[in-house]
Motif scaffolding. Structure first.
Motif: not given
Length: 237
Positions: A131-146, A175-177, A233-235
């Motif tokens: 899962x490609x994520x922000x290197x500095x500020x991954x969102x809680x929703x994307x963290x939950x997806x992982x 995924x981005x939220x 997973x994202x709801x």
């Protein structure tokens, strides 16, 4: 030059400019890349409207069926850090609200991906979903997806770089939220869709462009075989 070729040519030209002036910093890069893109579009497609991150928004664009949506420098922070290649240039054309034409240049990597020659999707790799994520500020929703898909984060910079990581087979999902605008996703979505990837909002609804408010806060781009699992997973399921 057709619209696909024009998008690719402009993204490449703006990328070359950004490489030449990189030592001037991100503000200069944003400004000069934007000026180049607006000038070229006025000359090549004078009857179309333009929405750019770096130019005042003109509501007259809402009367147009064809609107070019550009991000002259996606990933200003990464651009300003020597040696980083995870920044991009986005050039897209939305027709009747759909992202149908697009080019994403990754200038520091020497790559331009575009809808005129849709990239061939690489075969799926074994192992955890990447899962490609922000290197500095991954969102809680994307963290939950992982966590939900037992995935592995792949940190990187700009939105275009993350989206193209899925197109290039470096990641399986982006995924981005955390909040974005139309220029952040229009070109990447066009290229990803042309390559056969799933593209949508996080709730599975279509991504629409050239709306009165260009704020478009979320999206998901993923391999088609993972779409149901990721959306669930994202709801959305």
């Amino acid at each position: 030059m057709n619209d696909h070729e024009l998008a690719a040519s402009l993204a490449a030209e703006a990328g070359e400019l950004l490489l030449r002036i990189r030592d001037q910093g991100g503000a200069a890069g944003d400004r000069q890349s934007n000026a180049l893109l607006l000038e070229r579009l006025r000359a090549a497609r004078p009857d179309d409207a333009v929405l750019s991150e770096e130019a005042p928004d003109d509501a007259a664009r809402l009367r147009y069926e064809r609107v070019w949506i550009v991000d002259p420098l996606d990933g200003t922070r990464e651009y300003g850090e020597a040696g980083r290649d995870d920044w991009a240039v986005h050039v897209a054309l939305a027709v009747d609200g759909a992202a149908v034409i697009g080019a994403v240049a990754l200038p520091a990597a020497g790559i331009v991906l575009h809808t005129g020659e849709p990239p061939v999707l690489a075969a799926a790799e074994p192992g955890p979903i990447r899962v490609a994520v922000s290197r500095s500020r991954p969102s809680a929703r994307v963290t939950a997806l992982i966590g939900a898909v037992a995935g592995r984060p792949v940190p990187m910079g700009s939105a275009g770089a993350k989206a193209m990581a899925v197109v290039r087979g470096v990641a399986d999902v982006y995924a981005h939220s955390g909040g974005q605008y139309e220029w952040d996703s229009c070109a990447p979505v066009a290229v990803a869709a042309a390559a056969g990837l799933h593209v949508s909002r996080l709730d599975g609804s279509p991504l629409r462009y050239n709306r009165p408010d260009p704020y478009l806060p979320d999206l998901v781009i993923c391999r088609p075989e993972l779409a149901d699992k990721v959306l669930s997973a994202l709801g959305a399921g």
